[in-house]
Write an enzyme that holds these catalytic residues in place. Sequence first.
Site, PDB file in Angstrom:
ATOM      1  N   THR A   1      16.732 -42.776  35.011  1.00 60.20           N
ATOM      2  CA  THR A   1      16.700 -43.962  34.123  1.00 60.20           C
ATOM      3  C   THR A   1      15.899 -45.105  34.598  1.00 60.20           C
ATOM      4  O   THR A   1      16.366 -46.042  35.220  1.00 60.20           O
ATOM      5  CB  THR A   1      18.015 -44.591  33.755  1.00 60.20           C
ATOM      6  OG1 THR A   1      18.803 -43.636  33.178  1.00 60.20           O
ATOM      7  CG2 THR A   1      17.825 -45.731  32.728  1.00 60.20           C
TER       8      THR A   1
ATOM      9  N   THR B   1      32.617 -50.992  29.838  1.00 58.73           N
ATOM     10  CA  THR B   1      33.640 -51.940  29.376  1.00 58.73           C
ATOM     11  C   THR B   1      33.247 -53.384  29.662  1.00 58.73           C
ATOM     12  O   THR B   1      32.235 -53.653  30.268  1.00 58.73           O
ATOM     13  CB  THR B   1      34.989 -51.615  30.028  1.00 58.73           C
ATOM     14  OG1 THR B   1      34.783 -51.557  31.435  1.00 58.73           O
ATOM     15  CG2 THR B   1      35.514 -50.311  29.519  1.00 58.73           C
TER      16      THR B   1
ATOM     17  N   ASN C   1      29.592 -48.947  38.250  1.00 58.02           N
ATOM     18  CA  ASN C   1      29.604 -47.692  37.502  1.00 58.02           C
ATOM     19  C   ASN C   1      30.987 -47.210  37.099  1.00 58.02           C
ATOM     20  O   ASN C   1      31.118 -46.340  36.248  1.00 58.02           O
ATOM     21  CB  ASN C   1      28.855 -46.622  38.285  1.00 58.02           C
ATOM     22  CG  ASN C   1      27.374 -46.889  38.223  1.00 58.02           C
ATOM     23  OD1 ASN C   1      26.795 -46.902  37.146  1.00 58.02           O
ATOM     24  ND2 ASN C   1      26.770 -47.171  39.371  1.00 58.02           N
TER      25      ASN C   1
ATOM     26  N   THR D   1      19.061 -53.494  32.215  1.00 59.92           N
ATOM     27  CA  THR D   1      20.457 -53.107  31.953  1.00 59.92           C
ATOM     28  C   THR D   1      21.304 -53.711  33.078  1.00 59.92           C
ATOM     29  O   THR D   1      21.710 -54.848  32.996  1.00 59.92           O
ATOM     30  CB  THR D   1      20.628 -51.575  31.864  1.00 59.92           C
ATOM     31  OG1 THR D   1      20.023 -50.968  33.001  1.00 59.92           O
ATOM     32  CG2 THR D   1      19.986 -51.038  30.604  1.00 59.92           C
TER      33      THR D   1
ATOM     34  N   LYS E   1      12.209 -51.296  34.574  1.00 59.06           N
ATOM     35  CA  LYS E   1      13.640 -51.538  34.766  1.00 59.06           C
ATOM     36  C   LYS E   1      14.206 -50.296  35.452  1.00 59.06           C
ATOM     37  O   LYS E   1      13.668 -49.193  35.319  1.00 59.06           O
ATOM     38  CB  LYS E   1      14.350 -51.830  33.455  1.00 59.06           C
ATOM     39  CG  LYS E   1      14.336 -50.761  32.408  1.00 59.06           C
ATOM     40  CD  LYS E   1      15.364 -49.686  32.550  1.00 59.06           C
ATOM     41  CE  LYS E   1      16.759 -50.250  32.655  1.00 59.06           C
ATOM     42  NZ  LYS E   1      17.737 -49.113  32.855  1.00 59.06           N
TER      43      LYS E   1
ATOM     44  N   GLU F   1      21.491 -50.388  41.837  1.00 60.68           N
ATOM     45  CA  GLU F   1      22.862 -50.833  41.558  1.00 60.68           C
ATOM     46  C   GLU F   1      23.633 -51.025  42.849  1.00 60.68           C
ATOM     47  O   GLU F   1      23.872 -50.080  43.590  1.00 60.68           O
ATOM     48  CB  GLU F   1      23.565 -49.839  40.638  1.00 60.68           C
ATOM     49  CG  GLU F   1      23.083 -49.962  39.210  1.00 60.68           C
ATOM     50  CD  GLU F   1      23.708 -48.971  38.251  1.00 60.68           C
ATOM     51  OE1 GLU F   1      23.580 -49.184  37.045  1.00 60.68           O
ATOM     52  OE2 GLU F   1      24.309 -47.989  38.710  1.00 60.68           O
TER      53      GLU F   1
END
Lengths: 399, 399
Positions: B184, B399, B394, B147, B173, B267
Site C-alpha cells: 500500500t 474505528t 492497526n 492515510t 503515501k 506506521e
Amino acid sequence: MSVTAPQGFRAAGVACGIKADGALDLALVASTHPCTAAAVFTTNQIKAAPVRYDQVLLARRRTGFRAVIINSGNANACTGPRGLSDIYAIVDLAGFLLGFPPDTILVMSTGVIGVPLPVDAIRAGLFQAIPALSAEGGEAAARAIMTTDTRPKMAVRRLTLNGTPVTIGGMAKGAGMIHPHMATMLALITTDVAVEPELLDDLLRAAVDASFHRISVDGDQSTNDTAMILANGSSGVALDAHTAPLFREALTDLCVELAQAIVRDGEGATKFVEIRVRGARTPQEARHIARHIARSPLVKTAFYGGDPNWGRILAAAGSAGVSLDTEAISLWIQRGEEPPLLLFDRGSPALYFEDVAREIFAAPSFRVILELGLGDGEDWVWTCDLSHEYVTINGRYRT
Amino acid sequence: MSVTAPQGFRAAGVACGIKADGALDLALVASTHPCTAAAVFTTNQIKAAPVRYDQVLLARRRTGFRAVIINSGNANACTGPRGLSDIYAIVDLAGFLLGFPPDTILVMSTGVIGVPLPVDAIRAGLFQAIPALSAEGGEAAARAIMTTDTRPKMAVRRLTLNGTPVTIGGMAKGAGMIHPHMATMLALITTDVAVEPELLDDLLRAAVDASFHRISVDGDQSTNDTAMILANGSSGVALDAHTAPLFREALTDLCVELAQAIVRDGEGATKFVEIRVRGARTPQEARHIARHIARSPLVKTAFYGGDPNWGRILAAAGSAGVSLDTEAISLWIQRGEEPPLLLFDRGSPALYFEDVAREIFAAPSFRVILELGLGDGEDWVWTCDLSHEYVTINGRYRT
C-alpha cells in the site's frame, strides 16, 4: 506428570543460574531402559549446536538412548566451534554421573542466541538434577524448559494395546519464534511402548505434521527447534501393524494438544485463531496461503483489536504468490460450532451485521474460513494475535 | 510543490467526507497538455478496482492522459463489480467537468478494503476540487492522499537537458502494508519532458526497482499499490539516448527520496534501518534474504527496543530458504559512516563492547551488514522497527 507419565521415565527441573531471576532452567529426563529415539529438527539454515549434535548422534543410531538434558535461557546458537565442545563437556559429566555412555544422552537448548553456554553452571546443575530425578519430576522439567512461556505445557495419553495399558507423555515450550517447520519450540515426548526406529520416525513425523507444523505465533523460525520422542519399551508392548494406527492417533492427539497450548500461550497472545483455507488447487497451496495469512502483522493486529477488518485477510491471501480468482473467493468467520458468518461472497462484500462480526472477532477463539473456489485442496493453521505485549516482550527480551 | 513543480501541472486536495474527521481525502492532478503515462502496480492477486481500471486503460494506450483522481480513506478493493462501475461514475463526471474524455483520466484509491466507494461524496468533491486546481496545489494533493501517514511526502528534482531546464515532481503515501513489490503505497510523479511510452516505462521500472521495491514496513502487501508517472512535454525537451540516462538518475533519486520518506514515516516507526546483504551467490539471493530479515517481527522489535540481539538477524537469515554456511557468515552494525562494528565473525561471536553495540542500535538510523561468504551477490532494503504504536494503529484502524 508430562514426560514421567510413561513407565520407566524420571525427570527433574532445577535452577542452575542461567536465568538471572533464579527460575528453573535445567531439565533432565532419564529412562531406566534404553530408548529408541526419533526427532524432527528446525529447517533453519543456521542450526544451533545442540541441533547439530543430536543430528549427528541420531544419524549414527536410533537406539540405546538414556537421557535428555535441556537448558533454557541460552540457545547455544551462533556460538562457533565452542558450542559443540561445550556440549561434550556437559554430556561427559552427565554420562559419568548417570553411569551411561555420553553418546546415549541427547541435548536441547532454548534462549538467547550468540552467547556461549554457561557450562560450569550447567555442570554444577547436574549435581542437583541427578539426585532429584523422580517419577514426579515431569512438571518441574516442563517448567525448567520455559522461556517467555507463562505456563508449563504438558500432556498425557493412555491407551490399551493388545490388552495392556501404555502411556505417552509430553512436554513442550514455545512462546516466540513460532512458525511452521519447527520454530523455537521444544517438545519432548516419552512412551513406554517398544517400537522399531523407522516406525517411530514415521509416527513422529506424521504427528508433528498435524500439530507443530500447523502453528504460527510470529512467523519467525528458530535455530533450535526440536520435537523428540523416546520409547523405552517398559510397558512390555511392542507396536505392530495392528496397534501402530491406534498409537499414531493418540500421539497425534497429544501433539495437537501441546501445539495448541503453545499458540494459546504465544508471546503476548490474547486470541486463538484457526485459519482454514478451502477450495485451493492442492492441500499444499491451501496450507501455504493459510500460513501466509497467519504471519501478516496487519491481520494479526486486527485480531488483537477485535476489528473484523476482513479485507486484510484477503490482501494477505492475495500476496501469497498463488494465483487466485477474486470472483471465486468467499470468506466466513465462525465462533465455536455456531453457523459461520459470511463476510465476502464470491468477489463482493456480503450483507452482514457489523456488530455480529465484531462479536465473533472479540471472542477469545474463532475460525476464519477462506474458500478459494479453485479445487478441493484444504488445510489450516493455528495462530494467535499480535499485541502490545508481544512488542514489549520482544523489545526488551535480553534485558 | 510536489507534482505541480513541473510546467503544465495543476493540483488540488479537498475534503469530500470520506474520512470521518473532515481531513483532506480527495486529490486531483491535471495537465494542460496530454501526457504519456507509465505505471507499476501491485503484484497482489487480489487487485483493487482502480488498479484493474488503470491496467485496462494503459494496456490500450500510453498517451493522451489528462488527469489523475486519487481518494484516501477507501481502497475500493474487494468491492465486486460495483467497484468498477463506481469508477466509471466518477471519471464520467470528472471528464465532463474538465472537458476531457473520461478515458484520459486515471484513478487511485487507498484506505479500508471491502467497503463500497462513497461515490456521491467523491462526485460532490470534484465540484470543489476542479475550481481549486492550481500550480500551488501540490502540497494539498500530497496531504489528501495520506492515510496513517503523519506527514505529506513530496520531492522535486530539477535538471538541465540540452540547455533547457526540466523538472520532475512527485508525491507518495505509505505508512502500512508496505513491503517490496508495491505494498500500500501510492506514488504519482509528474514531469515536463516529452518521452516515448516504452522509454518512460523502462525509466519508471528502473527507478521503482531501486526505490519502492526496496522498502518494507510490515511485510504486508496491498491490493492497491501504484507508482505512476505522467510526462506532458511542456518543457519542450524530448528525451533521447543522450539525455535519458541523466533523467533516469534524477528520477531514481527522487523515487529513493520518496521511498525512504515512506519508511521513515512507517506506521509507528521510530527507527530507519538499512539491511545490506553481501557475499550471496547472486544479488537476487541477497535481496531475498535482506527482505526476509526486514519482515521478521523479532528483528523489528529488537530494533525498536534498541536491543542489539543480533542472533535474531542470523536466525531470520537462516530461515529465508537459501542454503547458507554458518562458518562463512559475519555480521556488522554501522551508524552513519563510522567504522562498522563486528558482532559475529565467520561463525563465532566477535569480541565487542556491548555498550557500543547498544549505542548503535539506539540510534534513529543505522545499517546492518550481513556477509554470507558465498559469492559476490549484494543488495539491500530499507526498513523500520515494529513498535507499540504500530499495534495501536492497526488494532483499531477502522474505528
